[in-house]
Design a protein around this motif. Structure first.
Motif, PDB file in Angstrom:
ATOM      1  N   PRO A  60      -6.553  68.740  15.668  1.00 57.76           N
ATOM      2  CA  PRO A  60      -7.190  69.819  16.438  1.00 57.76           C
ATOM      3  C   PRO A  60      -7.777  69.348  17.765  1.00 57.76           C
ATOM      4  O   PRO A  60      -7.901  70.131  18.709  1.00 57.76           O
ATOM      5  CB  PRO A  60      -8.289  70.348  15.505  1.00 57.76           C
ATOM      6  CG  PRO A  60      -8.395  69.383  14.383  1.00 57.76           C
ATOM      7  CD  PRO A  60      -7.152  68.561  14.353  1.00 57.76           C
ATOM      8  N   HIS A  92     -13.107  67.915  23.828  1.00 57.18           N
ATOM      9  CA  HIS A  92     -12.996  67.687  22.381  1.00 57.18           C
ATOM     10  C   HIS A  92     -13.491  66.291  22.020  1.00 57.18           C
ATOM     11  O   HIS A  92     -13.578  65.404  22.867  1.00 57.18           O
ATOM     12  CB  HIS A  92     -11.542  67.860  21.927  1.00 57.18           C
ATOM     13  CG  HIS A  92     -11.098  69.280  21.934  1.00 57.18           C
ATOM     14  ND1 HIS A  92     -11.044  70.050  20.805  1.00 57.18           N
ATOM     15  CD2 HIS A  92     -10.703  70.083  22.956  1.00 57.18           C
ATOM     16  CE1 HIS A  92     -10.619  71.268  21.111  1.00 57.18           C
ATOM     17  NE2 HIS A  92     -10.409  71.307  22.421  1.00 57.18           N
ATOM     18  N   TYR A 103     -14.427  69.973  13.171  1.00 63.25           N
ATOM     19  CA  TYR A 103     -13.303  70.729  12.606  1.00 63.25           C
ATOM     20  C   TYR A 103     -13.393  70.834  11.085  1.00 63.25           C
ATOM     21  O   TYR A 103     -12.389  71.024  10.402  1.00 63.25           O
ATOM     22  CB  TYR A 103     -11.979  70.090  13.044  1.00 63.25           C
ATOM     23  CG  TYR A 103     -11.966  69.814  14.534  1.00 63.25           C
ATOM     24  CD1 TYR A 103     -11.795  70.836  15.457  1.00 63.25           C
ATOM     25  CD2 TYR A 103     -12.196  68.531  15.007  1.00 63.25           C
ATOM     26  CE1 TYR A 103     -11.825  70.595  16.816  1.00 63.25           C
ATOM     27  CE2 TYR A 103     -12.223  68.269  16.380  1.00 63.25           C
ATOM     28  CZ  TYR A 103     -12.047  69.313  17.263  1.00 63.25           C
ATOM     29  OH  TYR A 103     -12.095  69.055  18.615  1.00 63.25           O
TER      30      TYR A 103
END
Length: 117
Positions: free
Chosen positions: A11, A35, A114
Motif C-alpha cells: 500500500p 507514505h 495500513y
C-alpha cells in the motif's frame, strides 16, 4: 542470461528483489510521497540502506533523522525502524539484508498505517 526480478506491491509503494542467496538479500524499495513503512524490527537480519532518490525521515529506536539521496544508514537486528517519504516524488533506496534469515515473516510490527499490526 536474462535477469528476472520479483516485484511485490504494497500500500505504501513496492519493492523489487534484485538478489537473494544464502548470505544476503538486496531490494530496491520505492515509497510513494507521503507514505511510510510500519514501525518494525527484525530478529534475524541487519539492514543497510542507501538512498538513491528523494528524501525522508527515518525513525530508528524512537529517534528521527533526515536522509536524502546519497545518504546511507545501518539498521541492526532488534532496532525498531521506519521510513517516511517527506518529499513530493518517490523515495527510492537500496536495502541490503545480511543475517541468518531473510523472510518477510521476520517482521515484528509496532505500528502501521495500513492495519497490519
Amino acid at each position: 542470461m536474462e535477469l528476472k526480478y520479483y516485484i511485490e506491491q504494497r500500500p505504501w509503494g513496492q519493492f523489487k528483489i534484485l538478489l537473494e542467496n544464502k548470505k544476503c538479500k538486496v531490494k530496491e524499495i520505492i515509497v510513494k510521497s507521503g507514505h511510510r513503512l510500519s514501525y518494525q524490527r527484525h530478529k534475524k537480519r541487519d539492514e543497510h540502506w542507501i538512498v538513491v532518490k528523494g528524501e525522508a525521515i527515518v525513525t530508528l529506536d524512537d529517534e528521527e533523522k533526515f536522509i536524502k539521496s546519497g545518504d546511507s544508514l545501518n539498521i541492526l537486528k532488534g532496532q525498531k525502524h521506519r521510513v517516511l517519504n517527506t518529499g513530493e516524488q518517490d523515495l527510492i533506496f537500496i536495502e541490503t539484508q545480511t543475517g541468518s534469515y531473510f523472510g518477510e515473516d521476520d517482521i515484528e510490527r509496532f505500528s502501521d498505517d495500513y492495519n497490519r499490526v
